[in-house]
Scaffold this active site. Sequence first.
Site, short mmCIF file in Angstrom:
data_model
loop_
_atom_site.label_atom_id
_atom_site.label_comp_id
_atom_site.label_asym_id
_atom_site.label_seq_id
_atom_site.Cartn_x
_atom_site.Cartn_y
_atom_site.Cartn_z
N ALA B 13 0.83 -1.20 0.00
CA ALA B 13 0.00 0.00 0.00
C ALA B 13 0.87 1.25 0.00
O ALA B 13 2.06 1.19 0.26
CB ALA B 13 -0.91 -0.02 1.22
N CYS B 14 0.24 2.36 -0.26
CA CYS B 14 0.87 3.68 -0.24
C CYS B 14 1.59 3.87 1.08
O CYS B 14 1.03 3.55 2.12
CB CYS B 14 -0.23 4.73 -0.41
SG CYS B 14 0.32 6.42 -0.22
N PRO B 15 2.81 4.38 1.16
CA PRO B 15 3.60 4.93 0.05
C PRO B 15 4.63 3.94 -0.49
O PRO B 15 5.57 4.35 -1.15
CB PRO B 15 4.33 6.07 0.75
CG PRO B 15 4.62 5.51 2.12
CD PRO B 15 3.49 4.58 2.45
N MET B 16 4.46 2.64 -0.22
CA MET B 16 5.51 1.67 -0.56
C MET B 16 5.85 1.59 -2.06
O MET B 16 7.03 1.47 -2.39
CB MET B 16 5.15 0.28 0.00
CG MET B 16 5.37 0.15 1.48
SD MET B 16 6.92 0.83 2.03
CE MET B 16 8.06 -0.40 1.41
N ASP B 40 -1.84 -1.41 -6.00
CA ASP B 40 -2.41 -0.30 -5.24
C ASP B 40 -3.11 0.66 -6.21
O ASP B 40 -2.48 1.17 -7.13
CB ASP B 40 -1.27 0.40 -4.48
CG ASP B 40 -1.74 1.66 -3.78
OD1 ASP B 40 -2.91 1.69 -3.37
OD2 ASP B 40 -0.93 2.61 -3.67
#
Lengths: 161, 75
Positions: B13-16, B40
């Site tokens: 998920a964000c910010p990965m 995502d």
Amino acid sequence: MEETKNGTTMVVFDGDLDKAIASFIIATGAAAMGKNVTMFFTFWGLNVLRKDNVISGSDKTMMEKMFGKMMPRGPEKLALSKMNFGGMGPKMMKKMMKNHNVSSLKEMIEMAQDLDVKMVACTMSMDVMGLKEEELIDGLDYAGVASYLAEAEESNINLFI
Amino acid sequence: MNVTKTVDAKGLACPMPVVKAKKAMDELQAGDVLEIISTDKGAKADLPAWTKSSGHELVEQTEAGNEYTFWIKKG
């Protein structure tokens, strides 16, 4: 290539779990975009950086000890700004985050350090809240308002959370 | 297209996705192409934004089911 302002600065004032997560998502995102990121932790925001183990702090005054007891120790103990429900809220949110593969706050802090996000603890508010350097995680800078303002002048993104 | 490196950011998920993209890109040379796959929904807009802001070039982007694939040339 001319690059005058490439900084992102953030004042992390609140010590709520949700606001801390938002702060670290923005910080790690900005670092991934090649920004020089500085997070300035002040007042309740300092609790985000506390270690979870109890530090005896024998050199503390009565009031400093009281503050230390009443405030949350680190990312696992923070409350939500809304729907805290005496601690049930954070439990539910952490479960939801896990289900959606969102990193935990603790992991985000480590990721931020790994991406060279500069984390600064405000020494004045540390004094006011009775927090000592040994109670906070390693790798922090300690400074005051002038350092923050100097960094902010080099930034084109500046947030107060 | 000559892909120099592939990053599998599926399930993250964000910010990965952008963090992974940045880390992978740091190891590449100018002109190299990074392929990154994400599930995502936010990445659909985020990776192009990251590409632009980091001075790289988005060569192509595709969408198949819930998988988004991007090919980004290092600037």
